[in-house]
Design a protein around this motif. Structure first.
Motif, PDB file in Angstrom:
ATOM      1  N   GLY A  44       0.956  -0.420 -10.462  1.00  0.00           N
ATOM      2  CA  GLY A  44       0.210  -1.595 -10.513  1.00  0.00           C
ATOM      3  C   GLY A  44       0.674  -2.803 -10.024  1.00  0.00           C
ATOM      4  O   GLY A  44      -0.017  -3.473  -9.395  1.00  0.00           O
ATOM      5  N   GLY A  45       2.247  -2.786  -9.866  1.00  0.00           N
ATOM      6  CA  GLY A  45       2.663  -3.969  -9.339  1.00  0.00           C
ATOM      7  C   GLY A  45       2.460  -4.141  -7.541  1.00  0.00           C
ATOM      8  O   GLY A  45       2.308  -5.136  -7.005  1.00  0.00           O
ATOM      9  N   VAL A  46       2.170  -2.843  -6.992  1.00  0.00           N
ATOM     10  CA  VAL A  46       1.764  -2.896  -5.782  1.00  0.00           C
ATOM     11  C   VAL A  46       0.334  -3.288  -5.453  1.00  0.00           C
ATOM     12  O   VAL A  46       0.237  -4.297  -4.563  1.00  0.00           O
ATOM     13  CB  VAL A  46       2.019  -1.412  -5.086  1.00  0.00           C
ATOM     14  CG1 VAL A  46       1.172  -1.323  -3.569  1.00  0.00           C
ATOM     15  CG2 VAL A  46       3.316  -0.807  -5.001  1.00  0.00           C
ATOM     16  N   ILE A  47      -0.518  -3.059  -6.161  1.00  0.00           N
ATOM     17  CA  ILE A  47      -1.996  -3.589  -6.354  1.00  0.00           C
ATOM     18  C   ILE A  47      -1.844  -5.061  -6.390  1.00  0.00           C
ATOM     19  O   ILE A  47      -2.682  -5.685  -5.743  1.00  0.00           O
ATOM     20  CB  ILE A  47      -2.611  -2.720  -7.167  1.00  0.00           C
ATOM     21  CG1 ILE A  47      -2.673  -1.336  -7.027  1.00  0.00           C
ATOM     22  CG2 ILE A  47      -4.241  -3.305  -7.256  1.00  0.00           C
ATOM     23  CD1 ILE A  47      -3.381  -0.880  -5.598  1.00  0.00           C
ATOM     24  N   MET A  48      -0.951  -5.427  -7.503  1.00  0.00           N
ATOM     25  CA  MET A  48      -0.991  -6.811  -7.740  1.00  0.00           C
ATOM     26  C   MET A  48      -0.154  -7.659  -6.408  1.00  0.00           C
ATOM     27  O   MET A  48      -0.933  -8.658  -6.140  1.00  0.00           O
ATOM     28  CB  MET A  48      -0.009  -7.029  -8.989  1.00  0.00           C
ATOM     29  CG  MET A  48      -0.714  -6.798 -10.248  1.00  0.00           C
ATOM     30  SD  MET A  48       0.401  -6.604 -11.643  1.00  0.00           S
ATOM     31  CE  MET A  48       0.254  -8.533 -12.068  1.00  0.00           C
ATOM     32  N   LYS A  49       0.332  -7.015  -5.680  1.00  0.00           N
ATOM     33  CA  LYS A  49       1.127  -7.621  -4.805  1.00  0.00           C
ATOM     34  C   LYS A  49       0.027  -8.044  -3.590  1.00  0.00           C
ATOM     35  O   LYS A  49      -0.316  -9.030  -2.991  1.00  0.00           O
ATOM     36  CB  LYS A  49       2.223  -6.901  -4.175  1.00  0.00           C
ATOM     37  CG  LYS A  49       2.683  -7.291  -2.549  1.00  0.00           C
ATOM     38  CD  LYS A  49       3.774  -8.609  -2.695  1.00  0.00           C
ATOM     39  CE  LYS A  49       4.358  -8.754  -1.501  1.00  0.00           C
ATOM     40  NZ  LYS A  49       3.672  -9.391  -0.259  1.00  0.00           N
ATOM     41  N   LEU A  50      -0.769  -6.653  -3.500  1.00  0.00           N
ATOM     42  CA  LEU A  50      -1.913  -6.707  -2.318  1.00  0.00           C
ATOM     43  C   LEU A  50      -3.066  -7.809  -2.780  1.00  0.00           C
ATOM     44  O   LEU A  50      -3.582  -8.753  -2.030  1.00  0.00           O
ATOM     45  CB  LEU A  50      -2.583  -5.622  -2.221  1.00  0.00           C
ATOM     46  CG  LEU A  50      -1.848  -4.446  -1.411  1.00  0.00           C
ATOM     47  CD1 LEU A  50      -2.397  -3.097  -1.770  1.00  0.00           C
ATOM     48  CD2 LEU A  50      -1.282  -4.786  -0.134  1.00  0.00           C
ATOM     49  N   VAL A  51      -3.353  -7.968  -4.195  1.00  0.00           N
ATOM     50  CA  VAL A  51      -4.065  -8.933  -4.756  1.00  0.00           C
ATOM     51  C   VAL A  51      -3.584 -10.200  -4.222  1.00  0.00           C
ATOM     52  O   VAL A  51      -4.368 -11.275  -3.817  1.00  0.00           O
ATOM     53  CB  VAL A  51      -4.596  -8.907  -6.128  1.00  0.00           C
ATOM     54  CG1 VAL A  51      -5.115  -9.900  -6.775  1.00  0.00           C
ATOM     55  CG2 VAL A  51      -5.414  -7.532  -6.205  1.00  0.00           C
ATOM     56  N   ASP A  52      -2.294 -10.517  -4.620  1.00  0.00           N
ATOM     57  CA  ASP A  52      -1.918 -11.983  -4.335  1.00  0.00           C
ATOM     58  C   ASP A  52      -1.805 -12.261  -2.780  1.00  0.00           C
ATOM     59  O   ASP A  52      -2.118 -13.257  -2.538  1.00  0.00           O
ATOM     60  CB  ASP A  52      -0.522 -11.896  -4.973  1.00  0.00           C
ATOM     61  CG  ASP A  52       0.062 -13.397  -4.927  1.00  0.00           C
ATOM     62  OD1 ASP A  52      -0.672 -14.402  -5.583  1.00  0.00           O
ATOM     63  OD2 ASP A  52       1.196 -13.606  -4.541  1.00  0.00           O
ATOM     64  N   ASP A  53      -1.588 -11.249  -1.904  1.00  0.00           N
ATOM     65  CA  ASP A  53      -1.515 -11.670  -0.650  1.00  0.00           C
ATOM     66  C   ASP A  53      -3.015 -12.069  -0.097  1.00  0.00           C
ATOM     67  O   ASP A  53      -3.458 -12.727   0.652  1.00  0.00           O
ATOM     68  CB  ASP A  53      -1.011 -10.232   0.118  1.00  0.00           C
ATOM     69  CG  ASP A  53       0.342  -9.991   0.056  1.00  0.00           C
ATOM     70  OD1 ASP A  53       1.084 -10.753  -0.368  1.00  0.00           O
ATOM     71  OD2 ASP A  53       0.707  -8.790   0.436  1.00  0.00           O
ATOM     72  N   ALA A  54      -4.044 -11.176  -0.619  1.00  0.00           N
ATOM     73  CA  ALA A  54      -5.625 -11.555  -0.368  1.00  0.00           C
ATOM     74  C   ALA A  54      -5.785 -12.852  -0.633  1.00  0.00           C
ATOM     75  O   ALA A  54      -6.509 -13.690   0.064  1.00  0.00           O
ATOM     76  CB  ALA A  54      -6.385 -10.403  -0.458  1.00  0.00           C
TER      77      ALA A  54
END
Length: 185
Positions: A44-54
């Motif tokens: 989930g943290g990987v997805i959250m990082k992508l979300v924050d990046d976008a």
């Protein structure tokens, strides 16, 4: 609510507003074994990082400069993401204040071993603050919703903002009350 356009749709005299489409973006990433958790799905943290990046890219694009993550209201994980999935993170500014903006994010996954359309696997709402070179808040252009969907997202963002402010007030009031009663937190 009235059928009138949101107040933010009018341009500020010193900073012209920007349409929703001006900063909308999509980031895509193929998930690998390095992205997995102990259960073999993407962490989930990987997805959250992508979300924050976008969301950060959209906030910076909309505000015309640096913007920092102030909060994440919600992060919903709807379906697991697997190794090999091509993940698309779509983000747009939903609402703007004087120095802050809410960015809505949808996460979609194309399954590498299926011919089905991409599946929504997550969503999030983040608040960003635009900052200057000294890290101080700076004005942002007002977002100008273009479609009925944009207007709905703008109105929903106002509701989330009201809830954030009410929650903050309630916490401050409780802490002040406890301090007055002699409790230390």
């Amino acid at each position: 609510m009235t059928d009138q356009a949101p107040a933010a749709a009018t341009e500020s005299p010193d900073i012209p507003g920007k349409p929703t489409s001006a900063s909308r973006t999509t980031l895509s990433h193929i998930m690998t074994h390095n992205d997995t958790n102990l259960l073999g799905t993407v962490h989930g943290g990987v997805i959250m990082k992508l979300v924050d990046d976008a969301a950060g890219a959209v906030a910076g694009r909309h505000s015309g400069g640096p913007a920092v993550t102030a909060s994440m209201d919600e992060m919903a994980f709807l379906e697991p993401v697997r190794v090999g999935d091509l993940v698309h993170v779509k983000a747009q500014v939903n609402w703007t204040g004087r120095t802050s903006m809410e960015v809505g994010v949808r996460v979609l996954a194309e399954r590498w071993n299926e011919s089905a359309p991409a599946t929504q696997v997550g969503s999030a709402y983040l608040v960003f603050a635009a900052v200057d070179a000294d890290g101080k808040p700076r004005r942002v252009p007002q977002v100008m919703p273009e479609t009925e969907r944009d207007r709905r997202r703008y109105q929903e963002a106002q509701i989330r903002r009201a809830h954030r402010l009410a929650r903050r007030r309630a916490i401050v009031e409780l802490r002040e009350k406890r301090a007055a009663e002699g409790f230390e937190d």
